[in-house]
Design an enzyme around this catalytic site. Structure first.
Site, PDB file in Angstrom:
ATOM      1  N   GLU A 430      67.973  17.826  26.500  1.00 58.04           N
ATOM      2  CA  GLU A 430      67.683  19.781  26.485  1.00 58.04           C
ATOM      3  C   GLU A 430      68.146  19.648  24.695  1.00 58.04           C
ATOM      4  O   GLU A 430      69.087  20.138  25.180  1.00 58.04           O
ATOM      5  CB  GLU A 430      68.401  20.137  27.600  1.00 58.04           C
ATOM      6  N   ASP A 503      71.240  21.872  30.963  1.00 57.15           N
ATOM      7  CA  ASP A 503      72.354  22.074  30.976  1.00 57.15           C
ATOM      8  C   ASP A 503      71.762  21.605  32.620  1.00 57.15           C
ATOM      9  O   ASP A 503      70.626  22.284  33.524  1.00 57.15           O
ATOM     10  CB  ASP A 503      72.125  23.289  30.796  1.00 57.15           C
ATOM     11  N   ASP A 505      71.777  24.707  34.554  1.00 55.81           N
ATOM     12  CA  ASP A 505      71.662  26.296  34.106  1.00 55.81           C
ATOM     13  C   ASP A 505      69.852  26.724  34.615  1.00 55.81           C
ATOM     14  O   ASP A 505      69.837  25.504  35.248  1.00 55.81           O
ATOM     15  CB  ASP A 505      72.341  27.084  33.071  1.00 55.81           C
TER      16      ASP A 505
END
Ligand code: 0R9
Length: 646
Positions: A430, A503, A505
């Site tokens: 990402e 990540d 998240d």
């Protein structure tokens, strides 16, 4: 003090063999094997329902992760068996084969064909069987892998009949003994859909949950259920017919339910005698060829495809189709194929399904002209899109026109030095900044890096041709080098592992889901072969002074963090993204095969995975909100069974 005679020593030897090699009987000793024990007992309860006795089953996950299953059938026979011991005891202590213990030809719904009870007992810390029959209640208990801890005893009187089996899988055998509510729920719901009217109550005492599953419309309701997140364009169509040859009934009953929707997916789930055939087989082939033939005949009859044009392809005709095939055939006709025996081999099943479905489809199409025309228009479009995609690809491959996409690919992908495909890994990373750290931190010998910019296209809502026009998707397909869709070829893959690294998240989770959606829709065999992984970057780094040196350690979860006793002695760094790690840290924690944690995406249940992906990624917003709201603890792992590779 327990005394053993010759026969009980033989019994123990039998069960001992199961404990020595559990894998031979239940496949594995992980979560999958653990649940296998539940399926064995559940299948026995369902068999009694299928024999026509009782239509209600209750299954309870107790607080200690033991399982209790209750049926309301005739009650297991308890009188002495030829060996002189009660039948219950024989059932739970000897590795016998089905049918041996009763004159009525005890039929099995699958699994271990009657040896289930003894295998479950052998792999349990305890097992208690309670039988209600002839106005009496009997009980017998076993412990520590099937050792009898008492004779069968009458413990009361009753007007009811039925059997209860309560057992706790042995933690000495299984790597986990945690029961998965969702896995049991999915299995139970499937049985309830297949057996009209069967009522299954599922209770979880660990968190006081209870659900009841009962469907009077069977697989018709199953299709509606699967299509809930999609936009269907007609009612569910149902076919149910005993296959006849020259007017004579055969022992083959064909039941099919299907419905088309606006989605691009194809979902076909098939069963034989209520047992799921994950790898399809002759019944699925028969269904597909009947459908293709009927649609093409109809299209030709009404000049919807021109005389000079080729027939419509099966894959195009099935775009947007959700279908359940439930075949019931006599046991002597059953033939299975493949390593896992999940594929029907019976040749007659193909003829039966093909003939029943073809006849029915022809009249269905004539009676439902709007639907028929819609299906055909869609197939024609799907075919065009597929051809457009193929042309674009061939052009890119031939290299005649060095097009923009290829230039971008070579600029973006950081390739490996080694050419040994069997060890190579492709990291889909990402963002460009994390991509940069990954490029520096990687082992250039076998790890390739492909940074992805921004959001990945949602392929649940895109046709093949739209997907191919998307730059990120195109780049991934080229990098993997094994084509996509029906042309995907596992053997051509440039890498052994594809690792998604985002990540930790919500944005990262979203990208993971989007990529998994893509792989599932366009490279399903890659997922099925277990080649898709998700990297797990740590959440925290803890640091403290140790003499002259700085000591540091990494933490992956909040639970792990909370368990550290001298937490106050550390400085805590929380990683908000991969970009905050330097290349050494990224290598140590997330990329180095010796020290990293990665999870393998396993496709345990295709229809369920499809269902969830469509719910999460499809058009039906209300449905998505409902799903998210009732699954607040949203984790990517909810969609897939995950396996941690240390
Ligand atoms: C809770 C889980 N239920 C069971 O395991 C279960 C097995 C079983 C059963 C019979 C009835 N209910 C049952 N529940 C049964 C079968 C027959 C006759 N009477 C009762 C028969 O097949 O003729 N049995 C499963 C196997 C056996 N009984 C048998 F082999 F002992 F006969």
């Amino acid at each position: 003090m327990q005394r053993y005679d010759e026969s009980s020593i033989r019994i123990l030897e039998g069960l001992e063999a199961v404990r020595k090699r559990p894998g031979m009987y239940i496949g594995s000793t992980d979560g999958r094997g653990l649940h296998h024990l539940v399926w064995e007992i559940l299948d026995n309860a369902i068999d009694e329902v299928l024999s026509g006795y009782g239509n209600s089953i209750q299954i309870t996950i107790k607080e200690d992760n033991s399982i209790e299953i209750i049926d309301e059938g005739r009650g297991m026979p308890y009188k002495p068996h030829a060996s002189g011991r009660p039948t219950t005891e024989v059932i739970f202590t000897t590795l016998h084969s089905g049918g041996k213990f009763s004159d009525s030809g005890y039929s099995v719904s699958g699994g271990l064909h009657g040896v289930g009870g003894a295998v479950v007992n052998a792999l349990s810390q305890f097992l208690v069987v309670t039988v209600q029959r002839d106005g009496k209640i009997f009980r017998q208990s076993f412990a520590e892998g099937g050792t009898k801890i008492g004779d069968l005893e009458q413990i009361g009187e009753t007007k009811k009949t039925g059997t209860t089996v309560w057992f706790k899988p042995d933690p000495k055998i299984f790597s986990t003994t945690l029961m998965n509510y969702d896995a049991i729920k999915e299995r139970v719901r499937e049985s309830a859909f297949l057996i009209k009217g069967l009522k299954v109550t599922l209770i979880d005492e660990r968190n006081k949950q209870k659900e009841v599953f009962q469907y009077f419309d069977g697989i018709k309701e199953y299709v509606s259920f699967l299509n809930k997140p999609r936009k269907p364009f007609d009612e569910v169509h149902i076919i149910n017919s005993q296959y006849k040859v020259n007017g004579h009934k055969t022992p083959i009953n064909v039941e099919v339910a299907f419905q088309y929707s606006e989605s691009y997916s194809e979902v076909i789930v098939s069963f034989v005698n209520n047992v799921r055939t994950k790898d399809g087989g002759t019944h699925e082939i028969g269904f597909k060829s009947a459908l293709t033939r009927a649609i093409n005949d109809y299209a030709r009859k009404y000049n919807l495809i021109k005389e000079k044009d080729e027939n419509l392809d099966g894959v195009d005709i099935r775009e947007g189709l959700t279908a359940i095939i439930s075949l019931r055939i006599s046991e002597d006709l059953l033939e299975f194929e493949g390593q896992t025996k999940n594929k029907l081999g019976t040749p007659d099943a193909r003829t039966a399904v093909e003939s029943v479905v073809f006849e029915n489809m022809l009249s269905y199409l004539e009676e439902n002209l709007t639907v028929a025309n819609h299906i055909i228009t869609r197939s024609i479009n799907a075919k065009k899109a597929r051809e457009a995609a193929r042309k674009a690809r061939d052009l890119a491959r031939s290299g005649k026109k060095q097009n923009k996409k290829e230039v971008t690919l070579s600029g973006k992908l950081t390739p490996t030095q080694s050419k040994d495909k069997s060890v190579l890994e492709l990291f889909l990373v990402e963002g460009d900044s994390a991509g940069g750290s990954a490029k520096q931190g990687r082992n250039r010998h076998f790890q390739a890096i492909l940074p992805l910019r921004g959001k990945v296209l949602n392929t649940e809502r895109a046709s093949a041709d739209q997907a191919l026009r998307n730059e990120e998707i195109n780049t991934i397909i080229h990098a993997i080098g094994a084509d996509f869709g029906s042309d995907f070829d596992l053997k051509k893959m440039n890498y052994d592992k594809i690792i998604i690294m985002t990540d930790a998240d919500t944005d990262g989770a979203h990208i993971q889901v989007l990529l998994m959606t893509f792989f599932l829709r366009f490279m399903r065999p890659l997922v099925e072969a277990g080649k898709l992984y998700i990297a797990l970057p740590p959440l925290y780094r803890l640091m403290r002074k140790r003499g002259r040196n700085e000591e540091s350690r990494y933490i992956w979860t909040d639970e792990e963090l909370n368990q550290i006793e001298d937490l106050q002695t550390y400085r805590i760094q929380r990683f908000k993204g991969l970009g905050e790690m330097n290349s050494d840290q990224l290598w140590d924690t997330t990329m180095n095969p010796e020290t990293r944690s990665i999870i393998q995406v396993q496709l345990d249940d295709v229809s369920e995975a499809d269902q969830k992906i469509t719910t999460l990624m499809g058009d039906n917003v209300a449905q998505r909100r409902e799903w998210i709201e009732s699954n607040v603890d949203f984790e990517v792992s909810d969609d897939f069974e995950i396996n941690k590779e240390v």
